[in-house]
Each structure stands twice: as structure tokens, then as C-alpha cells.
Design a protein around this motif. Structure first.
Motif, PDB file in Angstrom:
ATOM      1  N   GLU A  41     -33.707 120.659 -56.668  1.00  0.00           N
ATOM      2  CA  GLU A  41     -33.535 119.443 -55.870  1.00  0.00           C
ATOM      3  C   GLU A  41     -34.640 118.443 -56.171  1.00  0.00           C
ATOM      4  O   GLU A  41     -34.402 117.246 -56.246  1.00  0.00           O
ATOM      5  N   PHE A  42     -35.822 118.966 -56.379  1.00  0.00           N
ATOM      6  CA  PHE A  42     -36.943 118.080 -56.711  1.00  0.00           C
ATOM      7  C   PHE A  42     -36.716 117.414 -58.075  1.00  0.00           C
ATOM      8  O   PHE A  42     -37.072 116.258 -58.270  1.00  0.00           O
ATOM      9  N   GLY A  43     -36.097 118.164 -58.963  1.00  0.00           N
ATOM     10  CA  GLY A  43     -35.751 117.627 -60.284  1.00  0.00           C
ATOM     11  C   GLY A  43     -34.861 116.401 -60.161  1.00  0.00           C
ATOM     12  O   GLY A  43     -35.008 115.426 -60.906  1.00  0.00           O
ATOM     13  N   LYS A  44     -33.952 116.438 -59.178  1.00  0.00           N
ATOM     14  CA  LYS A  44     -33.053 115.286 -58.960  1.00  0.00           C
ATOM     15  C   LYS A  44     -33.856 114.087 -58.458  1.00  0.00           C
ATOM     16  O   LYS A  44     -33.596 112.949 -58.839  1.00  0.00           O
ATOM     17  N   LEU A  45     -34.823 114.386 -57.604  1.00  0.00           N
ATOM     18  CA  LEU A  45     -35.691 113.312 -57.077  1.00  0.00           C
ATOM     19  C   LEU A  45     -36.460 112.658 -58.228  1.00  0.00           C
ATOM     20  O   LEU A  45     -36.576 111.432 -58.309  1.00  0.00           O
ATOM     21  N   VAL A  46     -36.961 113.512 -59.127  1.00  0.00           N
ATOM     22  CA  VAL A  46     -37.705 113.009 -60.292  1.00  0.00           C
ATOM     23  C   VAL A  46     -36.794 112.130 -61.142  1.00  0.00           C
ATOM     24  O   VAL A  46     -37.155 111.019 -61.537  1.00  0.00           O
ATOM     25  N   GLU A  47     -35.585 112.632 -61.372  1.00  0.00           N
ATOM     26  CA  GLU A  47     -34.598 111.922 -62.199  1.00  0.00           C
ATOM     27  C   GLU A  47     -34.322 110.522 -61.635  1.00  0.00           C
ATOM     28  O   GLU A  47     -34.261 109.551 -62.377  1.00  0.00           O
ATOM     29  N   GLU A  48     -34.188 110.454 -60.327  1.00  0.00           N
ATOM     30  CA  GLU A  48     -33.842 109.179 -59.715  1.00  0.00           C
ATOM     31  C   GLU A  48     -34.990 108.156 -59.748  1.00  0.00           C
ATOM     32  O   GLU A  48     -34.765 106.963 -59.915  1.00  0.00           O
ATOM     33  N   ASN A  49     -36.221 108.646 -59.594  1.00  0.00           N
ATOM     34  CA  ASN A  49     -37.343 107.708 -59.431  1.00  0.00           C
ATOM     35  C   ASN A  49     -38.259 107.546 -60.641  1.00  0.00           C
ATOM     36  O   ASN A  49     -39.185 106.741 -60.597  1.00  0.00           O
ATOM     37  N   MET A  50     -38.008 108.329 -61.677  1.00  0.00           N
ATOM     38  CA  MET A  50     -38.927 108.357 -62.803  1.00  0.00           C
ATOM     39  C   MET A  50     -39.084 106.988 -63.487  1.00  0.00           C
ATOM     40  O   MET A  50     -40.209 106.539 -63.729  1.00  0.00           O
ATOM     41  N   ASP A  51     -37.966 106.307 -63.745  1.00  0.00           N
ATOM     42  CA  ASP A  51     -38.028 105.012 -64.454  1.00  0.00           C
ATOM     43  C   ASP A  51     -38.800 103.980 -63.635  1.00  0.00           C
ATOM     44  O   ASP A  51     -39.610 103.221 -64.176  1.00  0.00           O
ATOM     45  N   LEU A  66     -46.412 115.343 -59.376  1.00  0.00           N
ATOM     46  CA  LEU A  66     -47.111 116.594 -59.005  1.00  0.00           C
ATOM     47  C   LEU A  66     -47.738 116.454 -57.622  1.00  0.00           C
ATOM     48  O   LEU A  66     -47.701 117.390 -56.821  1.00  0.00           O
ATOM     49  N   ASN A  67     -48.269 115.274 -57.379  1.00  0.00           N
ATOM     50  CA  ASN A  67     -48.859 114.996 -56.064  1.00  0.00           C
ATOM     51  C   ASN A  67     -47.795 115.069 -54.964  1.00  0.00           C
ATOM     52  O   ASN A  67     -48.025 115.650 -53.903  1.00  0.00           O
ATOM     53  N   VAL A  68     -46.636 114.472 -55.240  1.00  0.00           N
ATOM     54  CA  VAL A  68     -45.550 114.486 -54.247  1.00  0.00           C
ATOM     55  C   VAL A  68     -45.066 115.915 -54.018  1.00  0.00           C
ATOM     56  O   VAL A  68     -44.790 116.312 -52.881  1.00  0.00           O
ATOM     57  N   TRP A  69     -45.006 116.701 -55.079  1.00  0.00           N
ATOM     58  CA  TRP A  69     -44.576 118.099 -54.949  1.00  0.00           C
ATOM     59  C   TRP A  69     -45.553 118.869 -54.047  1.00  0.00           C
ATOM     60  O   TRP A  69     -45.134 119.642 -53.177  1.00  0.00           O
ATOM     61  N   ARG A  84     -35.392 109.585 -47.320  1.00  0.00           N
ATOM     62  CA  ARG A  84     -35.170 109.142 -48.697  1.00  0.00           C
ATOM     63  C   ARG A  84     -35.628 107.684 -48.877  1.00  0.00           C
ATOM     64  O   ARG A  84     -36.162 107.317 -49.909  1.00  0.00           O
ATOM     65  N   GLU A  85     -35.425 106.899 -47.811  1.00  0.00           N
ATOM     66  CA  GLU A  85     -35.785 105.472 -47.875  1.00  0.00           C
ATOM     67  C   GLU A  85     -37.299 105.289 -47.961  1.00  0.00           C
ATOM     68  O   GLU A  85     -37.783 104.370 -48.612  1.00  0.00           O
ATOM     69  N   SER A  86     -38.015 106.169 -47.273  1.00  0.00           N
ATOM     70  CA  SER A  86     -39.481 106.009 -47.244  1.00  0.00           C
ATOM     71  C   SER A  86     -40.128 106.558 -48.525  1.00  0.00           C
ATOM     72  O   SER A  86     -41.314 106.377 -48.753  1.00  0.00           O
ATOM     73  N   LEU A  87     -39.312 107.244 -49.316  1.00  0.00           N
ATOM     74  CA  LEU A  87     -39.868 107.929 -50.482  1.00  0.00           C
ATOM     75  C   LEU A  87     -40.334 106.970 -51.581  1.00  0.00           C
ATOM     76  O   LEU A  87     -41.418 107.152 -52.145  1.00  0.00           O
ATOM     77  N   ARG A  88     -39.544 105.944 -51.857  1.00  0.00           N
ATOM     78  CA  ARG A  88     -39.911 105.003 -52.940  1.00  0.00           C
ATOM     79  C   ARG A  88     -41.240 104.298 -52.694  1.00  0.00           C
ATOM     80  O   ARG A  88     -42.106 104.315 -53.567  1.00  0.00           O
ATOM     81  N   PRO A  89     -41.400 103.694 -51.512  1.00  0.00           N
ATOM     82  CA  PRO A  89     -42.711 103.065 -51.258  1.00  0.00           C
ATOM     83  C   PRO A  89     -43.854 104.070 -51.332  1.00  0.00           C
ATOM     84  O   PRO A  89     -44.939 103.761 -51.822  1.00  0.00           O
ATOM     85  N   TYR A  90     -43.561 105.296 -50.893  1.00  0.00           N
ATOM     86  CA  TYR A  90     -44.571 106.359 -50.913  1.00  0.00           C
ATOM     87  C   TYR A  90     -44.960 106.696 -52.360  1.00  0.00           C
ATOM     88  O   TYR A  90     -46.137 106.768 -52.714  1.00  0.00           O
ATOM     89  N   LEU A  91     -43.947 106.839 -53.192  1.00  0.00           N
ATOM     90  CA  LEU A  91     -44.188 107.133 -54.614  1.00  0.00           C
ATOM     91  C   LEU A  91     -44.950 105.996 -55.286  1.00  0.00           C
ATOM     92  O   LEU A  91     -45.890 106.214 -56.033  1.00  0.00           O
ATOM     93  N   ARG A  92     -44.533 104.809 -54.970  1.00  0.00           N
ATOM     94  CA  ARG A  92     -45.154 103.626 -55.582  1.00  0.00           C
ATOM     95  C   ARG A  92     -46.627 103.528 -55.166  1.00  0.00           C
ATOM     96  O   ARG A  92     -47.494 103.224 -55.989  1.00  0.00           O
ATOM     97  N   LYS A  93     -46.877 103.820 -53.900  1.00  0.00           N
ATOM     98  CA  LYS A  93     -48.257 103.751 -53.402  1.00  0.00           C
ATOM     99  C   LYS A  93     -49.143 104.751 -54.144  1.00  0.00           C
ATOM    100  O   LYS A  93     -50.254 104.418 -54.573  1.00  0.00           O
ATOM    101  N   SER A 139     -50.372  93.718 -50.107  1.00  0.00           N
ATOM    102  CA  SER A 139     -51.423  94.022 -49.127  1.00  0.00           C
ATOM    103  C   SER A 139     -51.187  95.403 -48.499  1.00  0.00           C
ATOM    104  O   SER A 139     -52.113  96.194 -48.333  1.00  0.00           O
ATOM    105  N   GLU A 140     -49.930  95.672 -48.168  1.00  0.00           N
ATOM    106  CA  GLU A 140     -49.592  96.973 -47.553  1.00  0.00           C
ATOM    107  C   GLU A 140     -49.836  98.132 -48.521  1.00  0.00           C
ATOM    108  O   GLU A 140     -50.318  99.190 -48.158  1.00  0.00           O
ATOM    109  N   LEU A 141     -49.523  97.880 -49.767  1.00  0.00           N
ATOM    110  CA  LEU A 141     -49.618  98.918 -50.792  1.00  0.00           C
ATOM    111  C   LEU A 141     -51.066  99.213 -51.204  1.00  0.00           C
ATOM    112  O   LEU A 141     -51.450 100.352 -51.424  1.00  0.00           O
ATOM    113  N   THR A 142     -51.853  98.148 -51.325  1.00  0.00           N
ATOM    114  CA  THR A 142     -53.218  98.330 -51.836  1.00  0.00           C
ATOM    115  C   THR A 142     -54.283  98.317 -50.752  1.00  0.00           C
ATOM    116  O   THR A 142     -55.412  98.741 -50.991  1.00  0.00           O
ATOM    117  N   GLY A 143     -53.922  97.809 -49.585  1.00  0.00           N
ATOM    118  CA  GLY A 143     -54.906  97.723 -48.503  1.00  0.00           C
ATOM    119  C   GLY A 143     -55.813  96.502 -48.656  1.00  0.00           C
ATOM    120  O   GLY A 143     -56.775  96.351 -47.899  1.00  0.00           O
TER     121      GLY A 143
END
Lengths: 182, 159
Positions: free
Chosen positions: A17-27, A52-55, A64-73, A152-156
Motif C-alpha cells: 500500500e505504501f508503494g502505491k502512495l510512493v507511485e502517486e506522489n513521487m513525481d 523513508l521519513n514518511v514510512w 489522504r488530503e493532508s498527505l501532499r502538503p505533509y510530503l512537500r513540507k 510562509s506556512e511551509l517554511t515558517g
């Protein structure tokens, strides 16, 4: 690209399942890292470290919605840390690609499709010589088209600091490219 | 739109694509698997409930045992200290008494050592002499005491 995956399965340690998450957000994460780092290898390392950090912190994933901003941060913070660590490193020598730059910058075909290496060279030209904070702010605002609030939200960083970093970055670039842009 | 904006727009439209995408994904998943295996090996036992519980109980027991042992040791040390103080006091007092007596003997006649028929004696020998004298005195007292007792008994029998 939207792939369905189960967050509760990821939380319980399901690697498929994590592999699918990687697939979706990797690009998406790769592009974020690439525009800041302007180096393919560095961007790949950032992508790996981010996932690896997210894992490791998978139990903290909420929706799922909160995941992208989290990954980006995570990715942006990693880029920023790495750039700060390399503060003393010499400015990348982009002048070597002078002929390439001239052809990219020339007004003959303003909308022509850039090849991968051309795009990378252009990216290097734009971000090399900027300080880590200028680099992060410039790429996020100008290339990722993010609002000042989002940055500002992302970098503080405070909005005033974002504005001043952006102004200085643009000034530096205009100065650097004045011979080519005239 | 100035030249810089044109460049930015151009780059925005043609962002570099990811190279060897599958390889990168594979590498991420591989690292995760390795990480998991390492964690399983090191911390895997924490997942076993009965082992976790019994180790917790053992930890509590060992801690209790340690605290008890420390208390017992502290008490024992305190007792030993008390004993040492009383023992030392007796010794010190005895030594002091002997010294006082020896000094008294020396002070009685400070010029005795220079007389022709006198003997020279060291402080240690003098102390030894004093000790032996005291032991003899004790024995004498014991004998005299038992003698008195014997006379008493004899008188009682006669009566």
C-alpha cells in the motif's frame, strides 16, 4: 495520476500500500526537490529521504488530503537543510553552458519545448548563486506558483522575509543575466 | 514581460522529467524493506506480549531487589561504624592511660638515667613493662579475691 490506497493499511505497515502512495506522489515530490536543488542526483536523494521519513512516521498520517502538503513540507525542509550545509560550496559554473544558454534565452522560439537537459541548465542558471532561503522562496513562488501564504506556512518564514528574499533573488538574477537578456 | 519572466515561464511549461522512475521507486521500496528487517531483528521481540510483560515484571523485581540490597547495606555500614567508634575509643583511652603512667614514671626522676647504677629504657619498653605490671596486678587481685572467697567459705563451713 490518482491511485487508490488504504491509509490504515499503510499505518499498520503494509509495504504494498505504501508503494502505491510512493507511485502517486513521487513525481510531485521530485519536481519540488528538483527546482530547489537544480540537480537530479540531489533531487533523487531528497525523494528517497522524504519517503523513508514518511514510512517511519506513517502512524502520524491523518488523511489522504493532508498527505501532499505533509510530503512537500518534509521535502522542502530537507532541501533547505542540505543547501544550508553546502553554503560555502562554490557557485555552480553555469558559464560553461554559455552557448546553450544563448539558444534557450534567444527570442527566436520563445515557446519551443525544452529538452530535459536544457530545462535543467536553465534551472541551474536561475537558482545558482542564490542563498538557500532566496532559492527556496524564488522556486516556490516563481516556478511552483505558490502564494506567499502557502510558502510562509511551509517554511515558517514571515511574509515580509519572503517578499524581501524574492526581491533580492530577482535583482541578483537580472544582474547576472543582463548580458543575455538585453 | 521582461526577459527573466520569459525564462521563468518557459521553465514552468517544460519542467524536467524524472529519469528512471521505476528504478527510483524500487530503490525507495528496497530501503524500506531493509529498514524493516533491521528493526524486526533489533526490536522485533517487543511485539511478543508475554515476553514484554514478563520482562517488565523482571525489571520491577530487579529494581526492588536492588533498592532492598542498598538499604540493607546502608544499615550494615551504620552498625559497623558504631562498633568501630566504641572499639577505637577503648583503644585510644587505654593507650592514653599507659602513656600518662609512663610519663609520670619518667617525670618522677628525670635525672635517674644519668646515675651510675641506672639503666636506660626506651618508651616502648617502658610501656611494655607497664602493661606486664598491670597484668600481674590483675592476676594478683584475682588470686587475692579467690583466697578471700575461700576463707569466707571455710568460716561458713566451720560455723
Amino acid at each position: 495520476m490518482s491511485i487508490s490506497y488504504n491509509i490504515s493499511e499503510i499505518k499498520s505497515g503494509n509495504r504494498n500500500e505504501f508503494g502505491k502512495l510512493v507511485e502517486e506522489n513521487m513525481d510531485y515530490i521530485y519536481k519540488t526537490a528538483l527546482v530547489i536543488m537544480a540537480n537530479e542526483e540531489d533531487a533523487r536523494d531528497i525523494v528517497q529521504d522524504t519517503f523513508l521519513n514518511v514510512w517511519d512516521k506513517r502512524k502520524a498520517i491523518k488523511t489522504r488530503e493532508s498527505l501532499r502538503p505533509y510530503l512537500r513540507k518534509i521535502a522542502v525542509n530537507k532541501c533547505y537543510d542540505q543547501l544550508r550545509r553546502r553554503k560555502i560550496r562554490k557557485m555552480e559554473s553555469w558559464i560553461e553552458d554559455e552557448s546553450k544558454i544563448k539558444s534557450i534565452i534567444s527570442d527566436e522560439h520563445p515557446d519551443k519545448k525544452l529538452e530535459n537537459d536544457e530545462a535543467l541548465s536553465l534551472l541551474k542558471i536561475l537558482v545558482s548563486g542564490l542563498s538557500p532561503s532566496q532559492r527556496v522562496v524564488f522556486t516556490m513562488v516563481e516556478l511552483d506558483e505558490m502564494s506567499h501564504d502557502e510558502v510562509s506556512e511551509l517554511t515558517g518564514m514571515k511574509k515580509t522575509l519572503i517578499k524581501s528574499n524574492l526581491r533580492h533573488a530577482r535583482k541578483k538574477l537580472e544582474e547576472k543575466l543582463k548580458d543575455y537578456l538585453s | 514581460m521582461n526577459g527573466l519572466d520569459k525564462l521563468i515561464r518557459q521553465l514552468r511549461m517544460h519542467m524536467p522529467e524524472i529519469h528512471e522512475r521505476d528504478l527510483l521507486k524500487e530503490s525507495i521500496m528496497h530501503k524500506i524493506s531493509n529498514k524493516n528487517r533491521k528493526l524486526d531483528y533489533v526490536f522485533g521481540w517487543t511485539e511478543i506480549a508475554w515476553l514484554r510483560r514478563s520482562l517488565s515484571i523482571a525489571a520491577i523485581l530487579i529494581t526492588g531487589l536492588f533498592v532492598g540490597q542498598q538499604l540493607f547495606l546502608i544499615r550494615s555500614i551504620n552498625k559497623l561504624e558504631e562498633r568501630m567508634v566504641s572499639f577505637n575509643t577503648d583503644k585510644i583511652l587505654e593507650f592514653h592511660r599507659e602513656n600518662v603512667i609512663a610519663n609520670q614514671v619518667i617525670m618522677q626522676d628525670p635525672e635517674a638515667s644519668i646515675l651510675a647504677d641506672s639503666i636506660k629504657i626506651s618508651t616502648d619498653d617502658l610501656l611494655k613493662l607497664m602493661r606486664e605490671y598491670r597484668e600481674l596486678q590483675d592476676k594478683y587481685d584475682q588470686i587475692m579475691g579467690s583466697k578471700k572467697k575461700g576463707i569466707k567459705n571455710h568460716t561458713v563451713q566451720k560455723l
